[in-house]
Design a protein around this motif. Sequence first.
Motif, short mmCIF file in Angstrom:
data_model
loop_
_atom_site.label_atom_id
_atom_site.label_comp_id
_atom_site.label_asym_id
_atom_site.label_seq_id
_atom_site.Cartn_x
_atom_site.Cartn_y
_atom_site.Cartn_z
N TRP A 9 0.84 -1.14 -0.07
CA TRP A 9 -0.09 0.02 0.06
C TRP A 9 1.05 1.27 0.03
O TRP A 9 0.47 2.20 0.58
N GLY A 10 1.93 1.14 -0.54
CA GLY A 10 2.80 2.23 -1.00
C GLY A 10 3.70 2.56 0.47
O GLY A 10 4.24 3.68 0.52
N GLY A 11 3.61 1.84 1.53
CA GLY A 11 4.52 1.85 2.66
C GLY A 11 5.94 1.60 2.67
O GLY A 11 6.48 1.80 1.64
N GLU A 12 6.57 1.22 3.76
CA GLU A 12 7.88 0.92 3.91
C GLU A 12 8.38 -0.10 2.95
O GLU A 12 7.54 -1.20 2.67
N ARG A 13 9.52 -0.04 2.62
CA ARG A 13 10.40 -1.24 1.88
C ARG A 13 9.98 -2.52 2.46
O ARG A 13 10.71 -2.57 3.56
N SER A 14 9.81 -3.40 2.02
CA SER A 14 9.45 -4.65 2.52
C SER A 14 9.67 -6.22 1.77
O SER A 14 9.64 -5.88 0.62
N ASP A 15 9.86 -7.16 2.51
CA ASP A 15 10.05 -8.42 1.96
C ASP A 15 8.85 -9.32 2.48
O ASP A 15 8.67 -9.28 3.55
N VAL A 16 7.98 -9.89 1.68
CA VAL A 16 6.88 -10.69 2.09
C VAL A 16 7.12 -12.03 1.78
O VAL A 16 7.36 -12.46 0.64
N VAL A 17 6.79 -12.72 2.80
CA VAL A 17 7.00 -14.25 2.76
C VAL A 17 5.34 -15.06 2.69
O VAL A 17 4.61 -14.77 3.38
N LEU A 18 5.28 -15.81 1.60
CA LEU A 18 4.16 -16.39 1.34
C LEU A 18 4.27 -17.95 1.90
O LEU A 18 5.25 -18.60 1.60
N ALA A 19 3.22 -18.47 2.28
CA ALA A 19 3.24 -19.86 2.62
C ALA A 19 1.98 -20.59 2.18
O ALA A 19 0.73 -20.24 2.36
N GLY A 20 1.99 -21.15 1.05
CA GLY A 20 0.69 -21.59 0.39
C GLY A 20 0.07 -20.29 -0.29
O GLY A 20 0.76 -19.75 -0.88
N ASP A 21 -1.01 -20.65 -0.06
CA ASP A 21 -2.00 -19.34 -0.48
C ASP A 21 -2.24 -18.01 0.46
O ASP A 21 -2.94 -17.32 0.13
N ARG A 22 -1.42 -17.83 1.33
CA ARG A 22 -1.44 -16.89 2.38
C ARG A 22 -0.14 -16.23 2.61
O ARG A 22 0.98 -16.62 2.37
N ILE A 23 -0.37 -15.07 3.21
CA ILE A 23 0.83 -14.16 3.69
C ILE A 23 1.11 -14.71 4.90
O ILE A 23 0.37 -14.84 5.76
N ALA A 24 2.38 -15.13 5.08
CA ALA A 24 2.82 -15.83 6.26
C ALA A 24 3.71 -14.75 6.98
O ALA A 24 3.88 -14.64 8.33
N ALA A 25 4.46 -13.87 6.44
CA ALA A 25 5.30 -12.67 7.08
C ALA A 25 5.48 -11.60 6.26
O ALA A 25 5.69 -11.71 5.14
#
Length: 403
Positions: A9-25
């Motif tokens: 959503w335009g916020g902080e630079r992030s790394d997004v971890v997915l587990a299966g079909d969900r956002i995990a971290a």
Amino acid sequence: MLIRHVRPWGGERSDVVLAGDRIAAIRPHDPAAQPSGEVVEGRGRLLLPSFSDVHVHLDSTRIGLPFRPHTGGPGVWTMTMNDRENWRSAEVPLVERVAGTLERMIARGTTRVRSYAQVDVDCKLEKFEAVVAAKEKFAGQAEVQIMTFPQAGILREKGTAEYLEASLKAGADVMGGIDPCTLDRDPKGHLDVVFALAEKYQVEVDIHLHEPGELGVFSTDLILDRTRALGMQGKVTMSHAYELGSVSESVSRRIIDEFAELDIAMATVAPSARGQLSLVDLTEAGVRVGLGEDGQRDYWSPYGNCDMLDRTWQLAFTNNFRRDELIEMSLAVATMGGASIMSHDVARLAGVGDRPGLAVGDRADLLLVDGETPSSAVMDRGTDRTVLHDGVVVADRLALVRG
Ligand SMILES: [Zn+2]
């Protein structure tokens, strides 16, 4: 899977971890990290929930075909007859047209779709079956709900109700209705069939309402009564309904409050009409509001290009929004607002400032797109897009990724 270096959503630079079909971290971006699994390179792009088109007529599309001069006349019945005269002679068979249109929508970032499928005594189940075929073809790339839709009314032509019932038996997800007063000229008769079939097949109702001012409010009140009497809270959507705000301030307020109370949703296609219920008031009241593209360059209209980011621009433009908060709200409506109509497990928008869809545990239906901020992405409508559905990359740079 790791989505590296994005701005949710335009916020902080992030790394997004997915587990299966969900956002995990979701973690602050670490340029030095050496992930072991699959990596999607975000390159600093925006991360948004993918789009939900909750009002599209996949069955009438002419996307990808030669541009055709508009031949429709005024009024729903005249337009219906114009479509009836022409749809069979299109340059490409219907099944291919529908699939090609859905493919283009997914490639541009839409992974949740509620499509109309016209059912009447002329086309019978042919249009419905073409939408079913497209849904099945892209089952791994998008979630599609199909609404059986009496575009030509239910009572005007004998046999229509039987075809509608046949489509519900064949698996239609939603029962449609249309202009109970102006098309069938028998609001009770029309709504009796719509709600009876919905109850019999345990599906939701979606009413396509073009009726003006007081008449539109009259039909809406009949729908409110039935929703309440049949205990169908959370199972009814009003589509278009673009003049419900034209009667008076107090009528608008009452309708919004009753929609919120009965959890009746609104699907808009961002028309330029005056007298609409306020999008801000609907959102603040907790009414589920979703966006759709309506027809796609078809016999009804030359508009529509399968791009919900374009339609989000139109939603912001026709509402005369300038503040970033309101343009971002338009994006929230076009993404999770629609998702909350298709699945009631998805929360209603909590207000103008709510930016849902990107929290730990949320479904990984995501869009990466180039842009400085969410508002600038709506203005610029960049093409450097990557689309994920249920944690799988399904499209990149406006083309499907074949798994
Ligand atoms: Zn429509």
